[in-house]
Structure formats: C-alpha cells, structure tokens
Design an enzyme around this catalytic site. Structure first.
Site, short mmCIF file in Angstrom:
data_model
loop_
_atom_site.label_atom_id
_atom_site.label_comp_id
_atom_site.label_asym_id
_atom_site.label_seq_id
_atom_site.Cartn_x
_atom_site.Cartn_y
_atom_site.Cartn_z
N ARG A 150 13.68 8.72 3.48
CA ARG A 150 13.69 7.81 2.32
C ARG A 150 14.29 8.46 1.08
NH1 ARG A 150 7.47 7.02 0.39
NH2 ARG A 150 7.07 9.13 -0.36
N LYS B 34 0.84 -1.60 -0.65
CA LYS B 34 0.22 -0.92 0.50
C LYS B 34 -1.27 -0.83 0.26
CE LYS B 34 1.63 3.65 -1.28
NZ LYS B 34 2.38 4.89 -0.96
N ARG C 81 9.00 6.74 6.64
CA ARG C 81 10.02 5.73 6.44
C ARG C 81 11.40 6.33 6.68
NH1 ARG C 81 9.15 1.88 2.53
NH2 ARG C 81 11.31 1.18 2.79
N GLU D 238 1.85 -6.82 7.30
CA GLU D 238 2.18 -5.96 8.44
C GLU D 238 1.21 -4.78 8.47
OE1 GLU D 238 6.48 -4.92 8.86
OE2 GLU D 238 6.63 -5.93 6.93
N GLU E 24 10.12 2.58 10.43
CA GLU E 24 9.17 3.69 10.45
C GLU E 24 9.46 4.55 11.67
OE1 GLU E 24 5.49 5.24 8.51
OE2 GLU E 24 6.98 3.74 7.97
N LYS F 179 0.46 -0.85 8.36
CA LYS F 179 1.09 0.33 7.75
C LYS F 179 1.04 1.46 8.77
CE LYS F 179 1.11 3.12 3.54
NZ LYS F 179 1.47 4.36 4.25
#
Length: 530
Positions: free
Chosen positions: A248, A395, A233, A226, A273, A228
C-alpha cells in the site's frame, strides 16, 4: 560522496519525520545530477547494486584489524558498517585525496566485474574518512536503517517540487536511476515522463477506525459490509504483459510473491488483501510474515505458505479507469470480470448482507471466533480516492482493544532471554507545543511473539539503535507494533497521560510505515467515559 555521507549522518541522528524531510528536500534541491538520483535510488532500495558485503569485508578486515577485536567491537556496536568504518586504519598521507563523487563510485561499481569489486571496496575504504566509509558501506550493503522509508523519500520529491505525491507514485516504478527525466519534470524543465508498457502503482484508498458514536449513527443500508481479513493490503497491476504486486506504500513486492502473479492475462489494476491460504482456509498472519520483506522467495515457502490475493476493488478494468465510479458499480464490474477470467490464486472478498447494528455486532463476535480481524463498512456511493478520506470507508476493531504503536525503547530480558532484547516500550504520536509530531510512551510489552519473531526483533533493535542508556536502547522510530490491551486509563505517572492494562504484542507490522501509527488522541478517546 562527501555531501551524501553528511546527509546520511544527519538523517541517522535526526529523530523527527519533518526534520528528516527538510534534510532530504534540501539535498535533492541543491545536489546536481546524477548524484542526487543515485542517492534517491539508494534511499528507496532502487539501486541495482548488491555486493556480498559480509564475505568481502571478512577478507578485507582480516588484513587490517585484529579479528578478536573486530568480533568484540561488532558485538558491542551491533552494526557491521559502523564497526568497520570506525576500526579501519586512517591513511597516513598528510593531504588525503578529494573523495570521489557518489555517482563516480556507483558507476565504477556497476561497470566492474564481480572479481574486481572487492579491490574497489578496499580502495574506497582507504580513501574515505570514517563518515564516508560508513555511508559507503551502507550504500553497497543495501540497508541504511536511518528512519527514511521509500515513501518519505518520495514525499521529499513532492515537497521539493510542489507536485502531488500521487502523481509521482504513478510513474515511479517506470523510471530508472539516476532519474534525470523525473527531476527535469519536477523542476519545470520537461513534461511529465510518459511510462509505456510497465505497470504503474496507483495510490490506494484507506479506511478510518470507527468509534462507537460514529457506528451508531451510520445508515447501514448505505454501506457495503465485508470481513476485515488478517493480511496486508496490496495492489495487483498488469500492463504490457507484465504483472506486478505493490504494497500500500507503493513498494514493489513482486519478487517475494511470484506465485500470485501467475495466470494473469488482461491489463488491470486491482485492490485486495494478500494472504497465505491452504485448501481454501486463511492461515495466520504469522505465516504471511515469513514471506514478507524477502528479495528472493524460497521454494519451501512457495510450497508450505502459498500466497493468495482476496480482491476488494477495481481501479482499472478493460482499459477503463473506474476510480470515479461508485463502489457498487466497481464491485459489479469486478464480479463480472472475475467470473469471466479469474486468475488462479485469487477470489473475491464476499459482501455480507446485514440490516442493522445488532447484526453487525453479531458478525463481529463471529469474526473473533473464526480468527478474522474484524469488519469493513464502505459507503456504496464512495469513489476510489487516494489516501484516507474521512466518511467513506470504516474498519471495525473491538475488544480486545488494539492500537498501532511505534517501538521506542528495548531492554534485555532475563533468564533465557538475558541475551536478547525482549522488553519493549512503545509510543503513540501527538502534536507538541511547536506543532510538530512527536512520540510519547504509552506502554510496555513482554509477550505476544514467537521465539523466531523475537530473534528478528532483536536483530532489528541492534541494527536500529540510536542511543544507549545502560541496558536500554533507544531505537529509530520506524517499527510498528500492533498492541492488544484490555483497557486504557488516565495516568498522571506517564508523560502521555494514559496507561494500558495488560498490553501485549498482537502482531509485528513490518509492512506498515511508522507515520501511520495511531495518535494519542485516538487512544484517549478509548478511555471509558471520556
């Protein structure tokens, strides 16, 4: 109040996270109810007590302190509570009365009307000593700035009791001060509190930065890829007809983003997100920053910076806990749910079809061109695990190299910046000889922020100052700066052993805990040939 003031004073002058944690654990263990519960609420921003402190103090100080002296002192000290605490005249009584308990002060203020509260504030300033006055003003002002986050306070509860912090966080937002039932459970005197109706936070799963060697060894087909996205988050939780938005770290940020909470009709817990979007286009992260950390959102921001949640994952759908299911299954269920009943300000983060590393590299280069931060690679078979489990999610962030560092020192600039703290020294974590984590400087930055961001940084530095060394201020280690840099090299001139080439501030991570900033080991691994 005396014990609470002593705690706040010691926390303010204790730099290390583990040392702060020990102080918190000792206080929560040894202090009786309900004082410890109100202290916990104050430290986690959960105390339902907000006073117009600036106006109240302006009226009170004018009666006791020369206004010119006060203004000069306030400018030098940089903190209103500290200035008033030090300047307030001491009582002349030979035997000052025993100060009231913290719970007595809180309950007295909660019961008082708005018109009665200024007189109570004045009476407390008369009865308390300088340390007590400072703690009291911080208490009613709603911001201690002593390097203790809500997450750290909850971690102290876990350390005190032996209960996992994940179990505490799942019921945290369903409880109210002074948390008697919470302490009864943690001390083994009652069952775990049952939360009915209110949405609860589930600890989130985080990704690891991926290094070149790890990337080259990945089975690409076993991973979901996906973009970023350049936001923060969040978790959307709906239960009993109430929808909330959590960061988060488990902080409830619903009040700042009411627009994304409209139109939810089913009980869910979703991972996504938070972005600002206009006409289907993601706005720059700086646009989202304008809405972060606000208690009340302005109408102008609702109109000009509309919030949006791009969904990644499903923890709970249709009453079923999906965290033990594989990512592929969670994604299938999320897609089906969103097709059937999509909330208005949401969409799904698209899955990108890739077959090899060359395609991933091409995607990353494309991401830079269109302003996306990078790529996420998630193992398709991965369950949803709290924390940052290794080997599941990655990531991918490449050149310019970036690192999350902690602001350590600030110095006034020159020219038009001569009245502002605009030259920043930042550090990374390492483990010292005793096994404790410490920050070591890894670079300096003077650019990468707007004038508005500089003003906010300057205010933070003045409020968070711990020590002064001539024109330099040492600040509490709690602000994360995402630093972009062209290269990193070994350096014998620096305590850290590394030096960055052309570092600049990529963005200010007001949302990220300092504990989650990068360590020196990761920076050293970025050195070419290491």
């Amino acid at each position: 109040m005396k014990a609470f003031a002593a705690l706040i004073d010691r926390l303010a002058f204790t730099p290390g996270r583990n040392d702060k944690l020990r102080l918190l654990v000792a206080y929560l263990r040894d202090t009786p109810d309900p004082d410890r519960g109100y202290a916990l609420a104050a430290l986690t921003d959960g105390l339902p007590l907000r006073l117009p402190l600036r106006r109240i103090l302006a009226d009170l100080v004018e009666r006791h302190v020369d206004p010119v002296l006060y203004r000069l002192s306030r400018d030098y000290v940089g903190d209103t509570a500290e200035t008033v605490a030090l300047l307030w005249p001491e009582r002349e009584s030979a035997r000052p009365p025993e100060p009231p308990r913290l719970s007595e002060i809180v309950e007295m203020l909660l019961a008082a009307s708005g018109a009665e509260r200024p007189a109570i504030v004045g009476r407390m300033l008369d009865e308390l000593d300088a340390s007590g006055r400072w703690a009291f003003l911080k208490l009613i002002g709603g911001g201690f700035r002593i390097g203790v986050s809500a997450r750290l306070a909850r971690t102290a509860l876990a350390d005190m009791s032996g209960q996992p912090i994940e179990a505490i966080e799942e019921i945290w937002h369903g409880l109210a001060p002074p948390y008697r039932e919470l302490f009864a459970w943690l001390e083994g005197n009652a069952p775990r509190p049952r939360i009915t109706g209110a949405p609860v936070f589930r600890p989130m799963m985080l990704a690891h930065p991926i290094e070149e060697a790890t990337l080259e060894g990945l089975d690409i087909g076993a991973h979901l890829v996906e973009w970023k996205w350049d936001g923060i988050r969040v978790q959307v939780a709906r239960r009993g007809g109430v929808t909330r938005l959590y960061s988060r770290t488990g902080d409830d940020i619903s009040a700042a983003f009411p627009d994304v909470l409209e139109g939810w009709s089913e009980d869910v817990v979703l991972d996504g997100e938070l972005l600002v979007m206009r006409e289907g286009e993601v706005a720059a992260f700086s646009e989202l920053q304008q809405r972060l950390n606000r208690k009340i959102v302005r109408r102008a921001d609702l109109a000009s910076r509309p919030a949006h949640v791009r969904l990644y994952d499903a923890l709970i759908l249709e009453g079923e806990d999906l965290r033990g299911s594989a990512l592929d299954e969670r994604r299938r269920r999320l897609e089906a749910w969103h097709r059937a009943s999509p909330p208005p300000r949401t969409d799904l983060s698209p899955v990108i079809a890739v077959g090899n590393l060359d395609e991933i590299d091409a995607l990353w280069r494309q991401a830079r061109d269109i302003g996306i931060e990078g790529l996420m690679l998630k193992t398709r078979a991965s369950p949803y695990l709290a924390g940052r489990p290794r080997g599941h999610w990655w990531k991918l962030k490449r050149a310019p190299l970036t690192a999350d560092c902690v602001l350590m020192y600030a110095q006034r600039g020159s020219g038009r910046r001569s009245s502002l703290y605009s030259d920043f020294t930042f550090g990374a974590w390492r483990v010292d000889a005793s096994g404790a984590r410490e920050l070591v400087p890894v670079g300096k930055a003077y650019s990468g922020f707007t004038d508005e961001e500089l003003g906010r940084l300057d205010r933070f530095i003045r409020a968070a100052t711990r020590e002064r060394f001539g024109p330099v201020r040492a600040v509490e280690p709690r602000l994360v700066l995402e630093i972009a840099f062209d290269d990193i090299q070994r350096s014998s001139r620096h305590k850290s052993g590394v030096a960055m080439r052309f570092p600049r501030i990529h963005r200010i991570r007001w949302d990220k805990p300092a504990e989650e900033a990068d360590d020196l080991e990761r920076l050293t691994a970025l050195i070419t040939g290491s």
